[in-house]
Write a protein that holds these residues in place. Structure first.
Motif, PDB file in Angstrom:
ATOM      1  N   GLN A 105       1.011  11.274  -7.852  1.00  0.00           N
ATOM      2  CA  GLN A 105       1.839  10.556  -8.840  1.00  0.00           C
ATOM      3  C   GLN A 105       1.988   9.065  -8.530  1.00  0.00           C
ATOM      4  O   GLN A 105       2.996   8.453  -8.858  1.00  0.00           O
ATOM      5  CB  GLN A 105       3.246  11.166  -8.893  1.00  0.00           C
ATOM      6  CG  GLN A 105       3.476  11.982 -10.151  1.00  0.00           C
ATOM      7  CD  GLN A 105       3.278  13.457  -9.898  1.00  0.00           C
ATOM      8  OE1 GLN A 105       3.906  14.002  -9.021  1.00  0.00           O
ATOM      9  NE2 GLN A 105       2.418  14.089 -10.655  1.00  0.00           N
ATOM     10  N   SER A 106       0.985   8.507  -7.876  1.00  0.00           N
ATOM     11  CA  SER A 106       1.076   7.082  -7.551  1.00  0.00           C
ATOM     12  C   SER A 106       0.683   6.233  -8.754  1.00  0.00           C
ATOM     13  O   SER A 106       0.931   5.040  -8.785  1.00  0.00           O
ATOM     14  CB  SER A 106       0.164   6.754  -6.381  1.00  0.00           C
ATOM     15  OG  SER A 106      -1.184   6.883  -6.786  1.00  0.00           O
ATOM     16  N   GLY A 107       0.058   6.860  -9.731  1.00  0.00           N
ATOM     17  CA  GLY A 107      -0.317   6.122 -10.927  1.00  0.00           C
ATOM     18  C   GLY A 107      -1.726   5.555 -10.894  1.00  0.00           C
ATOM     19  O   GLY A 107      -2.198   5.001 -11.882  1.00  0.00           O
ATOM     20  N   VAL A 108      -2.402   5.676  -9.751  1.00  0.00           N
ATOM     21  CA  VAL A 108      -3.776   5.185  -9.678  1.00  0.00           C
ATOM     22  C   VAL A 108      -4.684   6.101 -10.500  1.00  0.00           C
ATOM     23  O   VAL A 108      -4.589   7.323 -10.414  1.00  0.00           O
ATOM     24  CB  VAL A 108      -4.256   5.118  -8.207  1.00  0.00           C
ATOM     25  CG1 VAL A 108      -5.764   4.935  -8.122  1.00  0.00           C
ATOM     26  CG2 VAL A 108      -3.554   3.994  -7.478  1.00  0.00           C
ATOM     27  N   THR A 162      -8.161  11.596  -1.447  1.00  0.00           N
ATOM     28  CA  THR A 162      -7.996  10.432  -0.580  1.00  0.00           C
ATOM     29  C   THR A 162      -8.127   9.166  -1.423  1.00  0.00           C
ATOM     30  O   THR A 162      -8.604   9.208  -2.552  1.00  0.00           O
ATOM     31  CB  THR A 162      -9.073  10.412   0.513  1.00  0.00           C
ATOM     32  OG1 THR A 162     -10.349  10.546  -0.108  1.00  0.00           O
ATOM     33  CG2 THR A 162      -8.863  11.532   1.517  1.00  0.00           C
ATOM     34  N   ILE A 163      -7.704   8.045  -0.835  1.00  0.00           N
ATOM     35  CA  ILE A 163      -7.839   6.754  -1.528  1.00  0.00           C
ATOM     36  C   ILE A 163      -8.295   5.704  -0.515  1.00  0.00           C
ATOM     37  O   ILE A 163      -7.867   5.716   0.645  1.00  0.00           O
ATOM     38  CB  ILE A 163      -6.500   6.356  -2.200  1.00  0.00           C
ATOM     39  CG1 ILE A 163      -6.653   5.043  -2.971  1.00  0.00           C
ATOM     40  CG2 ILE A 163      -5.362   6.258  -1.184  1.00  0.00           C
ATOM     41  CD1 ILE A 163      -5.453   4.713  -3.867  1.00  0.00           C
ATOM     42  N   VAL A 192       0.832  -1.210   0.000  1.00  0.00           N
ATOM     43  CA  VAL A 192       0.000   0.000   0.000  1.00  0.00           C
ATOM     44  C   VAL A 192       0.868   1.263   0.000  1.00  0.00           C
ATOM     45  O   VAL A 192       0.462   2.315  -0.491  1.00  0.00           O
ATOM     46  CB  VAL A 192      -0.950   0.005   1.236  1.00  0.00           C
ATOM     47  CG1 VAL A 192      -1.796   1.264   1.282  1.00  0.00           C
ATOM     48  CG2 VAL A 192      -1.839  -1.244   1.240  1.00  0.00           C
ATOM     49  N   GLU A 193       2.082   1.145   0.536  1.00  0.00           N
ATOM     50  CA  GLU A 193       2.920   2.324   0.790  1.00  0.00           C
ATOM     51  C   GLU A 193       3.095   3.303  -0.368  1.00  0.00           C
ATOM     52  O   GLU A 193       3.022   4.514  -0.152  1.00  0.00           O
ATOM     53  CB  GLU A 193       4.295   1.893   1.317  1.00  0.00           C
ATOM     54  CG  GLU A 193       4.257   1.647   2.808  1.00  0.00           C
ATOM     55  CD  GLU A 193       5.455   0.845   3.298  1.00  0.00           C
ATOM     56  OE1 GLU A 193       6.527   0.949   2.681  1.00  0.00           O
ATOM     57  OE2 GLU A 193       5.294   0.103   4.289  1.00  0.00           O
ATOM     58  N   PRO A 194       3.323   2.845  -1.615  1.00  0.00           N
ATOM     59  CA  PRO A 194       3.508   3.826  -2.692  1.00  0.00           C
ATOM     60  C   PRO A 194       2.242   4.628  -3.027  1.00  0.00           C
ATOM     61  O   PRO A 194       2.319   5.615  -3.754  1.00  0.00           O
ATOM     62  CB  PRO A 194       3.885   2.950  -3.906  1.00  0.00           C
ATOM     63  CG  PRO A 194       4.219   1.607  -3.365  1.00  0.00           C
ATOM     64  CD  PRO A 194       3.527   1.462  -2.061  1.00  0.00           C
ATOM     65  N   TYR A 195       1.106   4.211  -2.496  1.00  0.00           N
ATOM     66  CA  TYR A 195      -0.163   4.793  -2.942  1.00  0.00           C
ATOM     67  C   TYR A 195      -0.851   5.683  -1.913  1.00  0.00           C
ATOM     68  O   TYR A 195      -1.658   6.534  -2.261  1.00  0.00           O
ATOM     69  CB  TYR A 195      -1.129   3.666  -3.348  1.00  0.00           C
ATOM     70  CG  TYR A 195      -0.567   2.822  -4.460  1.00  0.00           C
ATOM     71  CD1 TYR A 195      -0.680   3.228  -5.781  1.00  0.00           C
ATOM     72  CD2 TYR A 195       0.127   1.648  -4.183  1.00  0.00           C
ATOM     73  CE1 TYR A 195      -0.131   2.474  -6.804  1.00  0.00           C
ATOM     74  CE2 TYR A 195       0.675   0.886  -5.200  1.00  0.00           C
ATOM     75  CZ  TYR A 195       0.546   1.308  -6.512  1.00  0.00           C
ATOM     76  OH  TYR A 195       1.085   0.570  -7.520  1.00  0.00           O
ATOM     77  N   ARG A 210      -4.140  10.352  -0.312  1.00  0.00           N
ATOM     78  CA  ARG A 210      -3.574   9.700  -1.489  1.00  0.00           C
ATOM     79  C   ARG A 210      -2.194  10.284  -1.797  1.00  0.00           C
ATOM     80  O   ARG A 210      -1.993  11.496  -1.679  1.00  0.00           O
ATOM     81  CB  ARG A 210      -4.535   9.994  -2.652  1.00  0.00           C
ATOM     82  CG  ARG A 210      -4.182   9.418  -3.982  1.00  0.00           C
ATOM     83  CD  ARG A 210      -5.389   9.511  -4.900  1.00  0.00           C
ATOM     84  NE  ARG A 210      -5.781  10.871  -5.229  1.00  0.00           N
ATOM     85  CZ  ARG A 210      -5.291  11.549  -6.267  1.00  0.00           C
ATOM     86  NH1 ARG A 210      -4.391  11.014  -7.058  1.00  0.00           N
ATOM     87  NH2 ARG A 210      -5.713  12.778  -6.514  1.00  0.00           N
ATOM     88  N   LYS A 211      -1.243   9.437  -2.170  1.00  0.00           N
ATOM     89  CA  LYS A 211       0.053   9.969  -2.606  1.00  0.00           C
ATOM     90  C   LYS A 211      -0.071  10.434  -4.046  1.00  0.00           C
ATOM     91  O   LYS A 211      -0.645   9.727  -4.877  1.00  0.00           O
ATOM     92  CB  LYS A 211       1.130   8.889  -2.496  1.00  0.00           C
ATOM     93  CG  LYS A 211       1.655   8.728  -1.086  1.00  0.00           C
ATOM     94  CD  LYS A 211       2.942   7.927  -1.046  1.00  0.00           C
ATOM     95  CE  LYS A 211       3.396   7.772   0.396  1.00  0.00           C
ATOM     96  NZ  LYS A 211       4.338   6.652   0.550  1.00  0.00           N
TER      97      LYS A 211
END
Ligand code: TXA
Ligand code: MG
Length: 329
Positions: A101-104, A114-115, A70-73, A98-99
């Motif tokens: 540039q996570s690509g989601v 948020t994610i 989950v960490e990169p996101y 939400r991070k």
């Protein structure tokens, strides 16, 4: 052609290829069956909305094979760490910042900052996510506004050919969607009650965490909009007796349930009466809820009358789904 496939090694391999190619795969989870797509692929995610007929402002939960994935996101603070340790893999979804540039895909988060993230416990879901090698966006695998599926057959009835493959992994053990907790602000709040209760969470966080179910009209999670989980016929709650023509969704003993005009509910044919749990067990009732609502949802019944279910522990989540099923909004 039916697309229901037992989740063998070969089937998982095929399903993960479909996901990487932008397809839709229905997967079993311990809560309900999910309709999965690669969360990083906007076009694949768009197919989820299309298949479900879902309003595009309703964001999706992103599923991971392991907590550390989950960490990169998402930004994981101390509270999220504690909850992940206690309840993952399992029926808990956390709303986190939400991070960037996570690509989601933006479609997944519906433009929010948020994610929603979850690590499911079902071995087939975990194996599938790991094999796909990407996080999977997955709402419940049903048409928007109808009852969540707890078997592969339910998925096929609701979505049919709109899905590329349906992986079968037995009936969902919990039977209700995951608990959704919002950790994006200072005070954690439970936006959707589910298999993990406020008491469970409060104990682990060592502070009181309350439900914020949007009853007061301040909707924090689009999923709180009332109409949801709905059968096609009216649902009448807290029934203490039965009108002729109604089906009965019972909880506990039906010994004293009468039919107006004469007769006992317990003598109704099997198609017209289902019991969530004869022993009054809330876990058993949760696991049975959606399948039984579905079974009683037949045009020959004037309505589904539901006996009252206690409002504590898991009963809060069960009553939340029943209230939505009964709402005509
Ligand atoms: O048990 C479950 O959670 C199942 C299985 C498949 O994992 N999934 C599920 O997804 O129930 P869905 O899409 O039917 O429900 C997601 C809920 C919705 O109420 C949605 O509004 C809320 O989570 N949600 C998602 N992202 C959110 C966010 N960033 N902020 C607030 N609410 C969010
Ligand atoms: Mg749903």
């Amino acid at each position: 052609m039916t697309k229901i496939v037992m989740a063998s090694k070969d089937a998982l391999q095929k399903a993960s290829e479909l996901l990487r190619d932008g397809g839709l795969v229905a997967m079993p989870t311990e809560t309900v069956y999910g309709l999965a797509a690669n969360a990083l692929d906007g076009q694949a995610v768009a197919k989820i909305y299309e298949a479900k007929g879902r309003p595009s402002f309703n964001p999706l939960i992103v599923h991971f094979a392991r907590s550390k994935d989950v960490e990169p996101y998402a930004l994981i603070d101390e509270r999220a760490k504690i909850l992940a340790h206690a309840f993952w893999p399992g029926p808990l979804t956390m709303i986190l910042p939400r991070k960037e540039q996570s690509g989601v895909s933006e479609l997944v988060t519906a433009g929010l900052d948020t994610i929603a993230v979850r690590v499911p416990a079902h071995p087939v879901a975990r194996d599938l996510i790991a094999a796909a090698g990407v996080p999977l966006a997955a709402p419940s695998a049903n048409k928007s506004g109808s009852i969540s599926p707890t078997t592969a057959a339910h998925v096929y009835e609701s979505l049919g050919e709109a899905v590329d493959m349906i992986l079968a992994g037995g009936p969902s053990e919990v039977g209700l969607e995951s608990t959704v907790i919002d950790l994006s602000g200072e005070h954690p709040a439970i936006l959707r009650p589910g298999g993990i209760t406020a008491e469970d969470i409060s104990e682990v966080l060592e502070r009181h965490v309350a439900y914020d179910l949007g009853d007061a009209g301040d909707v924090k999670s689009p999923g709180q909009l009332l109409k949801h989980y709905a059968p096609g016929i009216p649902v009448r709650l807290n029934a203490i007796d039965l009108q002729r023509g109604e089906a009965l969704l019972a909880f506990g003993s039906t010994k004293f349930m009468g039919i107006k005009g004469g007769g006992a509910a317990s003598s109704l044919p099997e198609t017209q009466i289902k019991n969530l749990s004869e022993e009054g067990d809330l876990h058993e009732a949760a696991a049975n809820l959606f399948a039984m609502l579905r079974a009683l949802d037949r045009q020959e019944h004037s309505a589904i009358a539901v006996m009252s279910v206690p409002g504590h522990g898991l009963g809060i989540a069960i009553n939340d789904r029943l209230k939505r099923a009964a709402s005509s909004e």
